[in-house]
Design a protein around this motif. Structure first.
Motif, PDB file in Angstrom:
ATOM      1  N   ASP A  26      39.429  47.237  43.903  1.00  0.00           N
ATOM      2  CA  ASP A  26      39.586  46.790  45.291  1.00  0.00           C
ATOM      3  C   ASP A  26      40.188  45.382  45.355  1.00  0.00           C
ATOM      4  OD1 ASP A  26      38.573  49.203  46.169  1.00  0.00           O
ATOM      5  OD2 ASP A  26      36.543  48.414  46.559  1.00  0.00           O
ATOM      6  N   LYS A  29      43.835  45.669  44.461  1.00  0.00           N
ATOM      7  CA  LYS A  29      44.576  46.238  45.590  1.00  0.00           C
ATOM      8  C   LYS A  29      44.841  45.156  46.644  1.00  0.00           C
ATOM      9  CE  LYS A  29      43.171  51.105  45.744  1.00  0.00           C
ATOM     10  NZ  LYS A  29      42.400  52.101  46.513  1.00  0.00           N
ATOM     11  N   LYS A  30      43.789  44.384  46.928  1.00  0.00           N
ATOM     12  CA  LYS A  30      43.903  43.331  47.928  1.00  0.00           C
ATOM     13  C   LYS A  30      44.943  42.291  47.491  1.00  0.00           C
ATOM     14  CE  LYS A  30      41.075  40.024  50.501  1.00  0.00           C
ATOM     15  NZ  LYS A  30      39.738  39.453  50.678  1.00  0.00           N
ATOM     16  N   ALA A  33      48.407  43.821  47.765  1.00  0.00           N
ATOM     17  CA  ALA A  33      48.778  43.933  49.179  1.00  0.00           C
ATOM     18  C   ALA A  33      49.200  42.572  49.729  1.00  0.00           C
ATOM     19  CB  ALA A  33      47.626  44.507  49.995  1.00  0.00           C
ATOM     20  N   GLU A  34      48.478  41.530  49.358  1.00  0.00           N
ATOM     21  CA  GLU A  34      48.811  40.179  49.810  1.00  0.00           C
ATOM     22  C   GLU A  34      50.156  39.729  49.231  1.00  0.00           C
ATOM     23  OE1 GLU A  34      48.424  36.817  52.042  1.00  0.00           O
ATOM     24  OE2 GLU A  34      47.092  38.547  52.091  1.00  0.00           O
ATOM     25  N   PHE A  36      52.576  41.678  48.299  1.00  0.00           N
ATOM     26  CA  PHE A  36      53.602  42.477  48.954  1.00  0.00           C
ATOM     27  C   PHE A  36      53.910  41.915  50.347  1.00  0.00           C
ATOM     28  CE2 PHE A  36      55.038  46.139  51.486  1.00  0.00           C
ATOM     29  CZ  PHE A  36      56.164  46.479  50.761  1.00  0.00           C
ATOM     30  N   LYS A  37      52.858  41.551  51.068  1.00  0.00           N
ATOM     31  CA  LYS A  37      53.036  40.962  52.406  1.00  0.00           C
ATOM     32  C   LYS A  37      53.830  39.667  52.309  1.00  0.00           C
ATOM     33  CE  LYS A  37      50.422  39.178  56.316  1.00  0.00           C
ATOM     34  NZ  LYS A  37      49.094  38.818  56.826  1.00  0.00           N
ATOM     35  N   GLU A  40      57.425  40.509  51.639  1.00  0.00           N
ATOM     36  CA  GLU A  40      58.083  40.987  52.862  1.00  0.00           C
ATOM     37  C   GLU A  40      58.467  39.824  53.762  1.00  0.00           C
ATOM     38  OE1 GLU A  40      55.169  43.817  54.414  1.00  0.00           O
ATOM     39  OE2 GLU A  40      56.718  45.369  54.255  1.00  0.00           O
TER      40      GLU A  40
END
Length: 107
Positions: A26, A29-30, A33-34, A36-37, A40
């Motif tokens: 987890d 993943k977090k 995700a951060e 990736f954000k 972006e």
């Protein structure tokens, strides 16, 4: 310790290991995700900057071409004025007499 207690203890250790592994998954993943954000956001800003720079470059190029075209047009107009002035000043009284004589010879 009895066999049943050992079995329960083993199950608890397995459960704790699974929970620990799930927490790590987890967290990863977090983190992904951060990242990736953030990527972006960076990509969007970079694209926006490139677009703005490109638009400015196009505007600058158009303005330079427009100025060059205006300069060339002014030069052509000035040259035409000078040539027309030169041609009009060549027609003096003698030239007019010669033209009239040529025209009257034909009559």
């Amino acid at each position: 310790m009895s066999t049943a207690e050992k079995y329960v203890h083993s199950l608890k250790q397995i459960k704790e290991g699974e929970e620990k592994a799930q927490r790590e998954i987890d967290e990863q993943k977090k983190k992904v995700a951060e990242e990736f954000k953030n990527f972006e956001t960076y990509a969007a800003k970079t694209i926006a900057t490139a677009k703005t720079d490109g638009e400015k470059l196009v505007e600058t190029s158009i303005e330079q071409i427009r100025k060059k075209a205006n300069d060339e047009t002014e030069k052509i107009i000035e040259d035409a004025k000078n040539k027309s002035y030169t041609i009009s000043t060549r027609i003096d009284a003698q030239t007019v007499r010669e033209i009239i004589e040529i025209l009257l010879k034909e009559v």
